[in-house]
Design a protein around this motif. Structure first.
Motif, PDB file in Angstrom:
ATOM      1  N   ARG A   9       0.838  -1.132  -0.146  1.00 18.43           N
ATOM      2  CA  ARG A   9       0.232   0.088   0.197  1.00 18.43           C
ATOM      3  C   ARG A   9       0.752   1.127  -0.105  1.00 18.43           C
ATOM      4  NH1 ARG A   9      -5.255   1.226   0.439  1.00 18.43           N
ATOM      5  NH2 ARG A   9      -4.178   3.212  -0.153  1.00 18.43           N
ATOM      6  N   SER A  10       1.880   1.284   0.947  1.00 15.61           N
ATOM      7  CA  SER A  10       2.535   2.744   0.956  1.00 15.61           C
ATOM      8  C   SER A  10       3.153   2.943  -0.352  1.00 15.61           C
ATOM      9  CB  SER A  10       3.711   2.603   2.046  1.00 15.61           C
ATOM     10  OG  SER A  10       4.582   1.612   1.766  1.00 15.61           O
ATOM     11  N   ALA A  11       3.685   1.679  -1.108  1.00 18.86           N
ATOM     12  CA  ALA A  11       4.375   1.903  -2.341  1.00 18.86           C
ATOM     13  C   ALA A  11       3.673   2.219  -3.442  1.00 18.86           C
ATOM     14  CB  ALA A  11       5.241   0.831  -2.859  1.00 18.86           C
ATOM     15  N   VAL A  12       2.180   1.619  -3.620  1.00 16.77           N
ATOM     16  CA  VAL A  12       1.235   1.928  -4.243  1.00 16.77           C
ATOM     17  C   VAL A  12       1.051   3.465  -4.431  1.00 16.77           C
ATOM     18  CG1 VAL A  12      -1.325   1.621  -4.906  1.00 16.77           C
ATOM     19  CG2 VAL A  12       0.177  -0.396  -4.456  1.00 16.77           C
ATOM     20  N   ASP A  13       0.871   4.097  -3.435  1.00 22.85           N
ATOM     21  CA  ASP A  13       0.469   5.464  -3.358  1.00 22.85           C
ATOM     22  C   ASP A  13       1.345   6.303  -4.157  1.00 22.85           C
ATOM     23  OD1 ASP A  13      -1.990   4.817  -1.913  1.00 22.85           O
ATOM     24  OD2 ASP A  13      -1.088   5.161   0.105  1.00 22.85           O
ATOM     25  N   VAL A  14       2.672   6.155  -3.607  1.00 24.48           N
ATOM     26  CA  VAL A  14       3.717   7.012  -4.165  1.00 24.48           C
ATOM     27  C   VAL A  14       3.963   6.521  -5.716  1.00 24.48           C
ATOM     28  CG1 VAL A  14       6.176   7.716  -4.186  1.00 24.48           C
ATOM     29  CG2 VAL A  14       4.884   7.134  -2.260  1.00 24.48           C
ATOM     30  N   ALA A  15       3.833   5.386  -5.942  1.00 22.76           N
ATOM     31  CA  ALA A  15       4.051   4.927  -7.348  1.00 22.76           C
ATOM     32  C   ALA A  15       2.871   5.427  -8.372  1.00 22.76           C
ATOM     33  CB  ALA A  15       4.137   3.496  -7.499  1.00 22.76           C
ATOM     34  N   LEU A  16       1.496   5.506  -8.007  1.00 23.25           N
ATOM     35  CA  LEU A  16       0.542   6.168  -8.673  1.00 23.25           C
ATOM     36  C   LEU A  16       0.946   7.597  -8.846  1.00 23.25           C
ATOM     37  CD1 LEU A  16      -2.804   4.794  -7.373  1.00 23.25           C
ATOM     38  CD2 LEU A  16      -1.970   4.714  -9.580  1.00 23.25           C
ATOM     39  N   ALA A  17       1.539   8.322  -8.087  1.00 24.09           N
ATOM     40  CA  ALA A  17       1.867   9.698  -7.937  1.00 24.09           C
ATOM     41  C   ALA A  17       2.910   9.647  -9.127  1.00 24.09           C
ATOM     42  CB  ALA A  17       2.359  10.353  -6.917  1.00 24.09           C
ATOM     43  N   ARG A  18       3.925   9.075  -9.224  1.00 26.42           N
ATOM     44  CA  ARG A  18       4.884   8.977 -10.235  1.00 26.42           C
ATOM     45  C   ARG A  18       4.570   8.543 -11.525  1.00 26.42           C
ATOM     46  NH1 ARG A  18       9.632   5.261  -7.912  1.00 26.42           N
ATOM     47  NH2 ARG A  18      10.489   5.343 -10.001  1.00 26.42           N
ATOM     48  N   LEU A  19       3.359   7.553 -11.754  1.00 25.59           N
ATOM     49  CA  LEU A  19       2.673   7.147 -12.864  1.00 25.59           C
ATOM     50  C   LEU A  19       1.941   8.319 -13.409  1.00 25.59           C
ATOM     51  CD1 LEU A  19       2.264   4.421 -14.427  1.00 25.59           C
ATOM     52  CD2 LEU A  19      -0.048   4.281 -13.404  1.00 25.59           C
ATOM     53  N   ASP A  20       1.254   9.004 -12.507  1.00 24.86           N
ATOM     54  CA  ASP A  20       0.647  10.100 -12.895  1.00 24.86           C
ATOM     55  C   ASP A  20       1.380  11.236 -13.800  1.00 24.86           C
ATOM     56  OD1 ASP A  20      -1.284  12.213 -13.018  1.00 24.86           O
ATOM     57  OD2 ASP A  20      -1.290  12.770 -11.004  1.00 24.86           O
ATOM     58  N   HIS A  21       2.473  11.653 -12.886  1.00 27.80           N
ATOM     59  CA  HIS A  21       3.677  12.657 -13.481  1.00 27.80           C
ATOM     60  C   HIS A  21       4.031  12.104 -14.977  1.00 27.80           C
ATOM     61  CE1 HIS A  21       6.740  15.147 -13.795  1.00 27.80           C
ATOM     62  NE2 HIS A  21       7.559  14.210 -14.136  1.00 27.80           N
ATOM     63  N   CYS A  22       4.381  10.725 -14.878  1.00 28.92           N
ATOM     64  CA  CYS A  22       4.699  10.357 -16.171  1.00 28.92           C
ATOM     65  C   CYS A  22       3.704  10.388 -17.332  1.00 28.92           C
ATOM     66  CB  CYS A  22       5.168   8.765 -15.983  1.00 28.92           C
ATOM     67  SG  CYS A  22       6.032   7.943 -17.591  1.00 28.92           S
ATOM     68  N   PHE A  23       2.595   9.965 -17.145  1.00 28.60           N
ATOM     69  CA  PHE A  23       1.528   9.646 -18.314  1.00 28.60           C
ATOM     70  C   PHE A  23       1.027  11.160 -18.488  1.00 28.60           C
ATOM     71  CE2 PHE A  23      -0.425   5.450 -17.534  1.00 28.60           C
ATOM     72  CZ  PHE A  23       0.778   4.638 -17.555  1.00 28.60           C
ATOM     73  N   SER A  24       1.101  12.170 -17.611  1.00 33.52           N
ATOM     74  CA  SER A  24       0.548  13.564 -17.935  1.00 33.52           C
ATOM     75  C   SER A  24       1.489  14.150 -19.118  1.00 33.52           C
ATOM     76  CB  SER A  24       0.899  14.313 -16.852  1.00 33.52           C
ATOM     77  OG  SER A  24       2.031  14.609 -16.402  1.00 33.52           O
ATOM     78  N   HIS A  25       2.640  13.400 -19.099  1.00 34.65           N
ATOM     79  CA  HIS A  25       3.516  14.104 -20.557  1.00 34.65           C
ATOM     80  C   HIS A  25       3.481  13.207 -21.735  1.00 34.65           C
ATOM     81  CE1 HIS A  25       5.493  15.839 -16.828  1.00 34.65           C
ATOM     82  NE2 HIS A  25       5.985  16.638 -17.664  1.00 34.65           N
ATOM     83  N   ILE A  26       2.389  12.195 -21.831  1.00 35.07           N
ATOM     84  CA  ILE A  26       2.438  11.512 -22.989  1.00 35.07           C
ATOM     85  C   ILE A  26       1.139  11.982 -23.773  1.00 35.07           C
ATOM     86  CG2 ILE A  26       2.000   9.340 -23.829  1.00 35.07           C
ATOM     87  CD1 ILE A  26       3.361   8.196 -21.277  1.00 35.07           C
TER      88      ILE A  26
END
Length: 221
Positions: A38-55
Motif C-alpha cells: 500500500r505505501s509503495a502503491v500510493d507513491v508509485a501512482l503519483a509517479r505514474l500520474d506525472h509520467c502519463f501526464s507528459h504522454i
C-alpha cells in the motif's frame, strides 16, 4: 498537479490485484498481502500520474486527466516497474520486489530490474523482449519491443533526453548519447558517443548517422 482520476482500479484495488497475481504466479510459503504494497502503491501512482501526464496519447492523457487501465499491457508493464522500484526505494522486502520484477517479465517479457532507475518520464511501447539495464537514463525515454540498454566490460551508457529506441535496437557499453537522438530498428551502438539531434542507423561495422530535428511526436513537454 494532474490528478489521476481515470483509473480502472483504485489504490487498494491495485495493491490487492498485484498481490493476487504474485501469489498465483509464485505460490511459495511467503504469500504477499495487499497491505505489503500500500505505501509503495500510493507513491508509485503519483509517479505514474506525472509520467502519463507528459504522454500525448488519449489512452494515457485525455486532455484533462491522466488515464490508467490495468488491462492495457504497456501501461501495466510501466506500472509494475514503478511499483517494484518504489517498494525498493522505500526499503521494502527484496523478495516482493523480485516477485514484482518477475511478474512483469512473465506477463510482458520486460526485463527492467527494480534497482534500475528509469527516468520520471518514459514510455514503453509493447516492450516484449526489452531489457533495460543499469544505464543513466534521462526524461522522455521511449523503448519499443526487443530493445536493450546494457554494459560492455561493466561500463553502462549515459543517455540524453528525448531518446527513442526503435524495435530491436540497443545501446551497449561506454556511450554518451546526446539529446533528441533516435536509433533505427535493429541498430546497435557499442562504445560510441552520439551528438544531439542524431538518427543512428546500423551497427558498429556499418553505421550511418543523420541529423534529426523532428521531435518524437507523442510528448507533451
Amino acid at each position: 498537479m494532474t490528478r489521476l482520476v481515470k483509473s480502472s482500479l483504485d489504490a487498494a484495488g491495485l495493491a490487492a490485484y498485484a498481490a493476487a497475481q504474485m501469489n498465483a504466479m509464485f505460490p511459495d510459503p511467503a504469500p504477499v498481502a495487499k497491505d505489503d504494497l500500500r505505501s509503495a502503491v500510493d507513491v508509485a501512482l503519483a509517479r505514474l500520474d506525472h509520467c502519463f501526464s507528459h504522454i500525448d496519447n488519449r489512452y494515457f492523457f485525455d486532455g484533462e486527466n491522466t488515464v490508467f487501465n490495468h488491462l492495457n499491457g504497456d501501461q501495466y508493464a510501466m506500472w509494475l516497474y514503478l511499483l517494484a522500484n518504489e517498494l525498493y526505494r522505500q526499503g521494502g522486502p527484496t523478495s516482493i520486489c523480485s516477485k514484482l520484477f518477475l511478474l512483469n517479465k512473465a506477463l510482458h517479457g520486460l526485463d527492467a530490474f527494480y534497482e534500475v532507475e528509469l527516468p520520471s518520464v518514459f514510455l514503453l511501447v509493447h516492450p516484449l523482449g526489452t531489457v533495460l539495464g543499469r544505464g543513466r537514463y534521462s526524461d522522455f525515454f521511449v523503448a519499443y519491443q526487443r530493445c536493450g540498454i546494457g554494459s560492455n566490460r561493466d561500463v553502462y551508457p549515459v543517455l540524453g533526453r528525448h531518446l527513442t529506441l526503435r524495435p530491436g535496437s540497443a545501446i551497449l557499453g561506454h556511450c554518451t548519447i546526446g539529446d533528441h537522438c533516435q536509433l533505427a530498428s535493429e541498430s546497435l551502438i557499442l562504445d560510441r558517443d552520439l551528438p544531439d539531434n542524431t538518427l543512428y542507423i546500423g551497427n558498429p561495422k556499418s553505421a550511418v548517422t543523420k541529423r534529426q530535428d523532428e521531435p518524437y511526436p507523442l510528448w507533451r513537454v
